[in-house]
Motif scaffolding. Structure first.
Motif, PDB file in Angstrom:
ATOM      1  N   LEU A 183       0.803  -1.216   0.000  1.00 27.85           N
ATOM      2  CA  LEU A 183       0.000   0.000   0.000  1.00 27.85           C
ATOM      3  C   LEU A 183       0.840   1.273   0.000  1.00 27.85           C
ATOM      4  CD1 LEU A 183      -2.825  -1.057   2.481  1.00 27.85           C
ATOM      5  CD2 LEU A 183      -2.845  -1.102  -0.013  1.00 27.85           C
ATOM      6  N   ASP A 184       2.122   1.155   0.339  1.00 32.58           N
ATOM      7  CA  ASP A 184       2.978   2.341   0.338  1.00 32.58           C
ATOM      8  C   ASP A 184       3.671   2.569  -1.007  1.00 32.58           C
ATOM      9  OD1 ASP A 184       4.489   0.061   0.541  1.00 32.58           O
ATOM     10  OD2 ASP A 184       5.931   0.879   1.990  1.00 32.58           O
ATOM     11  N   ALA A 185       3.384   1.705  -1.981  1.00 33.69           N
ATOM     12  CA  ALA A 185       3.988   1.874  -3.314  1.00 33.69           C
ATOM     13  C   ALA A 185       3.430   3.131  -3.975  1.00 33.69           C
ATOM     14  CB  ALA A 185       3.695   0.656  -4.191  1.00 33.69           C
ATOM     15  N   PRO A 186       4.273   3.861  -4.711  1.00 27.91           N
ATOM     16  CA  PRO A 186       3.790   5.070  -5.384  1.00 27.91           C
ATOM     17  C   PRO A 186       2.766   4.757  -6.467  1.00 27.91           C
ATOM     18  CG  PRO A 186       6.124   4.653  -5.885  1.00 27.91           C
ATOM     19  CD  PRO A 186       5.681   3.592  -4.939  1.00 27.91           C
ATOM     20  N   ARG A 187       2.124   5.800  -6.946  1.00 19.90           N
ATOM     21  CA  ARG A 187       1.089   5.658  -7.976  1.00 19.90           C
ATOM     22  C   ARG A 187       1.674   5.030  -9.238  1.00 19.90           C
ATOM     23  NH1 ARG A 187      -3.471   8.949 -10.175  1.00 19.90           N
ATOM     24  NH2 ARG A 187      -3.698   9.718  -8.056  1.00 19.90           N
ATOM     25  N   LEU A 188       0.994   4.001  -9.756  1.00 27.51           N
ATOM     26  CA  LEU A 188       1.416   3.342 -10.997  1.00 27.51           C
ATOM     27  C   LEU A 188       0.471   3.671 -12.142  1.00 27.51           C
ATOM     28  CD1 LEU A 188       3.298   1.376 -12.497  1.00 27.51           C
ATOM     29  CD2 LEU A 188       1.879  -0.514 -11.661  1.00 27.51           C
ATOM     30  N   PHE A 189      -0.822   3.869 -11.848  1.00 25.81           N
ATOM     31  CA  PHE A 189      -1.815   4.166 -12.878  1.00 25.81           C
ATOM     32  C   PHE A 189      -2.588   5.425 -12.508  1.00 25.81           C
ATOM     33  CE2 PHE A 189      -1.468  -0.546 -12.796  1.00 25.81           C
ATOM     34  CZ  PHE A 189      -0.982  -0.750 -14.084  1.00 25.81           C
ATOM     35  N   SER A 190      -3.083   6.104 -13.519  1.00 20.05           N
ATOM     36  CA  SER A 190      -3.889   7.305 -13.293  1.00 20.05           C
ATOM     37  C   SER A 190      -5.265   6.927 -12.757  1.00 20.05           C
ATOM     38  CB  SER A 190      -4.047   8.085 -14.602  1.00 20.05           C
ATOM     39  OG  SER A 190      -4.900   7.375 -15.491  1.00 20.05           O
ATOM     40  N   ASP A 191      -5.963   7.913 -12.187  1.00 22.07           N
ATOM     41  CA  ASP A 191      -7.326   7.677 -11.717  1.00 22.07           C
ATOM     42  C   ASP A 191      -8.219   7.221 -12.866  1.00 22.07           C
ATOM     43  OD1 ASP A 191      -6.307   8.652  -9.382  1.00 22.07           O
ATOM     44  OD2 ASP A 191      -7.658  10.378  -9.228  1.00 22.07           O
ATOM     45  N   GLU A 192      -8.034   7.834 -14.038  1.00 24.21           N
ATOM     46  CA  GLU A 192      -8.852   7.508 -15.198  1.00 24.21           C
ATOM     47  C   GLU A 192      -8.651   6.055 -15.630  1.00 24.21           C
ATOM     48  OE1 GLU A 192      -8.224  11.802 -14.880  1.00 24.21           O
ATOM     49  OE2 GLU A 192      -6.849  10.097 -14.953  1.00 24.21           O
ATOM     50  N   PHE A 193      -7.394   5.596 -15.564  1.00 23.78           N
ATOM     51  CA  PHE A 193      -7.146   4.202 -15.926  1.00 23.78           C
ATOM     52  C   PHE A 193      -7.822   3.268 -14.944  1.00 23.78           C
ATOM     53  CE2 PHE A 193      -4.935   0.161 -15.656  1.00 23.78           C
ATOM     54  CZ  PHE A 193      -4.913  -0.225 -16.987  1.00 23.78           C
ATOM     55  N   TRP A 194      -7.767   3.615 -13.659  1.00 27.98           N
ATOM     56  CA  TRP A 194      -8.417   2.766 -12.658  1.00 27.98           C
ATOM     57  C   TRP A 194      -9.914   2.646 -12.929  1.00 27.98           C
ATOM     58  CZ3 TRP A 194      -6.103  -0.810 -10.454  1.00 27.98           C
ATOM     59  CH2 TRP A 194      -4.835  -0.674  -9.876  1.00 27.98           C
ATOM     60  N   SER A 252      -5.854   4.380 -26.872  1.00 25.48           N
ATOM     61  CA  SER A 252      -4.833   3.739 -26.046  1.00 25.48           C
ATOM     62  C   SER A 252      -4.795   4.379 -24.666  1.00 25.48           C
ATOM     63  CB  SER A 252      -3.460   3.890 -26.725  1.00 25.48           C
ATOM     64  OG  SER A 252      -2.431   3.477 -25.854  1.00 25.48           O
ATOM     65  N   TRP A 253      -4.407   3.567 -23.682  1.00 23.59           N
ATOM     66  CA  TRP A 253      -4.267   4.060 -22.314  1.00 23.59           C
ATOM     67  C   TRP A 253      -2.802   4.051 -21.876  1.00 23.59           C
ATOM     68  CZ3 TRP A 253      -8.191   5.893 -19.117  1.00 23.59           C
ATOM     69  CH2 TRP A 253      -9.487   5.777 -19.635  1.00 23.59           C
ATOM     70  N   ASP A 254      -1.881   3.936 -22.833  1.00 23.38           N
ATOM     71  CA  ASP A 254      -0.453   3.852 -22.500  1.00 23.38           C
ATOM     72  C   ASP A 254       0.018   5.032 -21.656  1.00 23.38           C
ATOM     73  OD1 ASP A 254      -0.754   1.754 -24.212  1.00 23.38           O
ATOM     74  OD2 ASP A 254       0.892   2.266 -25.540  1.00 23.38           O
ATOM     75  N   THR A 255      -0.501   6.213 -21.949  1.00 25.91           N
ATOM     76  CA  THR A 255      -0.024   7.418 -21.252  1.00 25.91           C
ATOM     77  C   THR A 255      -0.558   7.519 -19.824  1.00 25.91           C
ATOM     78  OG1 THR A 255      -1.865   8.692 -22.191  1.00 25.91           O
ATOM     79  CG2 THR A 255       0.222   8.709 -23.404  1.00 25.91           C
ATOM     80  N   HIS A 256      -1.408   6.603 -19.426  1.00 25.95           N
ATOM     81  CA  HIS A 256      -1.971   6.630 -18.079  1.00 25.95           C
ATOM     82  C   HIS A 256      -1.175   5.748 -17.119  1.00 25.95           C
ATOM     83  CE1 HIS A 256      -5.782   8.868 -18.856  1.00 25.95           C
ATOM     84  NE2 HIS A 256      -5.518   8.487 -20.095  1.00 25.95           N
ATOM     85  N   ILE A 257       0.013   5.315 -17.558  1.00 25.84           N
ATOM     86  CA  ILE A 257       0.916   4.541 -16.702  1.00 25.84           C
ATOM     87  C   ILE A 257       2.071   5.445 -16.313  1.00 25.84           C
ATOM     88  CG2 ILE A 257       2.299   2.440 -16.508  1.00 25.84           C
ATOM     89  CD1 ILE A 257       0.738   1.376 -18.950  1.00 25.84           C
ATOM     90  N   ASP A 296       5.920   6.348 -14.428  1.00 21.13           N
ATOM     91  CA  ASP A 296       7.255   5.766 -14.594  1.00 21.13           C
ATOM     92  C   ASP A 296       7.730   5.038 -13.332  1.00 21.13           C
ATOM     93  OD1 ASP A 296       7.614   7.897 -12.926  1.00 21.13           O
ATOM     94  OD2 ASP A 296       9.205   8.866 -14.093  1.00 21.13           O
ATOM     95  N   SER A 297       6.818   4.748 -12.411  1.00 22.52           N
ATOM     96  CA  SER A 297       7.192   4.052 -11.181  1.00 22.52           C
ATOM     97  C   SER A 297       7.706   2.643 -11.481  1.00 22.52           C
ATOM     98  CB  SER A 297       5.992   3.958 -10.240  1.00 22.52           C
ATOM     99  OG  SER A 297       6.311   3.155  -9.109  1.00 22.52           O
ATOM    100  N   GLU A 298       8.735   2.235 -10.774  1.00 15.92           N
ATOM    101  CA  GLU A 298       9.263   0.880 -10.888  1.00 15.92           C
ATOM    102  C   GLU A 298       9.129   0.118  -9.572  1.00 15.92           C
ATOM    103  OE1 GLU A 298      12.894   0.310 -13.397  1.00 15.92           O
ATOM    104  OE2 GLU A 298      13.053   2.484 -13.206  1.00 15.92           O
ATOM    105  N   THR A 299       8.333   0.677  -8.671  1.00 20.41           N
ATOM    106  CA  THR A 299       8.080   0.029  -7.384  1.00 20.41           C
ATOM    107  C   THR A 299       6.799  -0.782  -7.477  1.00 20.41           C
ATOM    108  OG1 THR A 299       9.118   1.894  -6.236  1.00 20.41           O
ATOM    109  CG2 THR A 299       7.752   0.404  -4.917  1.00 20.41           C
ATOM    110  N   ALA A 300       6.890  -2.053  -7.149  1.00 17.25           N
ATOM    111  CA  ALA A 300       5.744  -2.956  -7.324  1.00 17.25           C
ATOM    112  C   ALA A 300       4.655  -2.693  -6.290  1.00 17.25           C
ATOM    113  CB  ALA A 300       6.204  -4.400  -7.227  1.00 17.25           C
TER     114      ALA A 300
END
Length: 329
Positions: free
Chosen positions: A79-90, A242-247, A249-253
């Motif tokens: 739960l402490d991982a940074p944001r990986l996806f945008s709200d819109e993607f979710w 495409s939703w590619d831009t809604h990801i 650059d986080s590399e934390t799982a």
């Protein structure tokens, strides 16, 4: 020791237990990162539904002394991982996953005989249907929903008069019909969701082997998307965005490798089912062969996915029948 006999209806609850335990982990992370109040609200409702369904299944299992699957727990979400996806993607994700749920729950209702199991599927379907309606309206209101393909209104009923109605590879082929357009559009939506979710997984998985596998899945899904888009474009029909831009650059799982590979397997298996449905409804031979090829490709991915889970001792075996051949030997 004699083993207790349990009805198939109860055993079939094994799959929704796993998927809802996965959904509970995914939802909890989404709720930690979502800032849009409307999207947060619908995810909170989805989380309540998953918790309720898990409780219903657990009570049925306990009544029948059925072993409760391990599934996924708080250890599988960070739960402490940074944001990986945008709200819109979710929002797009929840809408797509709810579609999968509606498909599975409607099937469950038709194959179950026990009243308590049918009641479970009915409650699950009703809850998923409400979330589907809300996410669909929200995607529309936020301008995030693709424009659905349109056709010219026919003036009268027509009957096919030539065998060329079925052709597609050589020479001229007829325009797509509404059944074929709907299937292509639906599978574009589902494949877009799968590709971009797994693209996010591919940059955060801890295992190099799993990252490489996710990249394979992304590449193959993109190939399918390219083929399906090109078929629509030949008839000047728009395809999904495409939703590619809604990801990010986080590399934390945000999730364990176990959860991500299971989620990947779920999406691959779902794609094969949807491709099979589209194949059965496609009346142009070229479309049938395209779907058959896509299924063949995904079968290999699904097998490799299972091998990774087995190698890491993450694969929970579904309930199965007694091996009477072993007894006879």
């Amino acid at each position: 020791m004699n083993k207790k006999i349990v009805e198939l209806d109860v055993s079939n609850l094994w799959t929704p237990y796993l998927t809802n335990s996965m959904a509970r982990c995914v939802n909890s992370y989404a709720l930690k990162t979502i800032m849009d109040s409307d999207i947060y609200s619908i995810f909170d409702k989805a989380q309540q539904l998953s918790n309720h369904l898990l409780q219903m299944i657990t009570e049925i299992f306990q009544k029948e002394q059925f072993p409760i699957p391990h599934g996924f727990t708080e250890k599988d979400v960070h739960l402490d991982a940074p944001r990986l996806f945008s709200d819109e993607f979710w929002l797009f994700y929840l809408h797509g996953m709810t579609t999968h749920g509606l498909t599975a729950y409607s099937l469950g209702m038709t194959i179950s005989h026990r009243l308590d199991v049918r009641r479970f599927y009915l409650e699950a379907f009703k809850g998923a249907s409400e979330i589907y309606d809300t996410t669909l309206d929200m995607l529309k209101s936020k301008g995030l929903l693709d424009r659905v393909p349109t056709i010219t209104l026919p003036e009268e009923v027509e009957f096919a008069k030539k065998q060329s109605f079925l052709a597609g590879w050589l020479g001229d082929h007829r325009p797509l019909n509404v059944i074929e357009i709907s299937s292509l559009y639906f599978n574009l939506q589902k494949s877009t969701l799968a590709k971009d979710l797994i693209l996010g997984f591919s940059q955060t998985a801890e295992s190099k082997e799993i990252r490489t596998f996710f990249q394979r899945v992304v590449e193959q899904t993109e190939e399918h998307l390219t083929i399906f888009r090109s078929i629509l474009h030949e008839d000047f029909i728009s395809s999904s965005i495409s939703w590619d831009t809604h990801i990010t650059d986080s590399e934390t799982a945000p999730f364990s490798d176990k959860l991500m590979i299971f989620h990947c397997a779920f999406l691959i298996q779902s794609a094969m089912a949807y491709y099979g449905t589209a194949l059965s409804g496609s009346m142009r031979r070229d479309l049938g062969l395209r779907y058959a090829s896509a299924i063949k490709n995904d079968v290999k991915l699904a097998e490799d996915c299972a091998e990774i889970m087995i190698a890491n001792e993450w694969f929970e075996k579904p309930p199965h029948s007694v091996d009477r051949r072993e007894f006879s030997n």
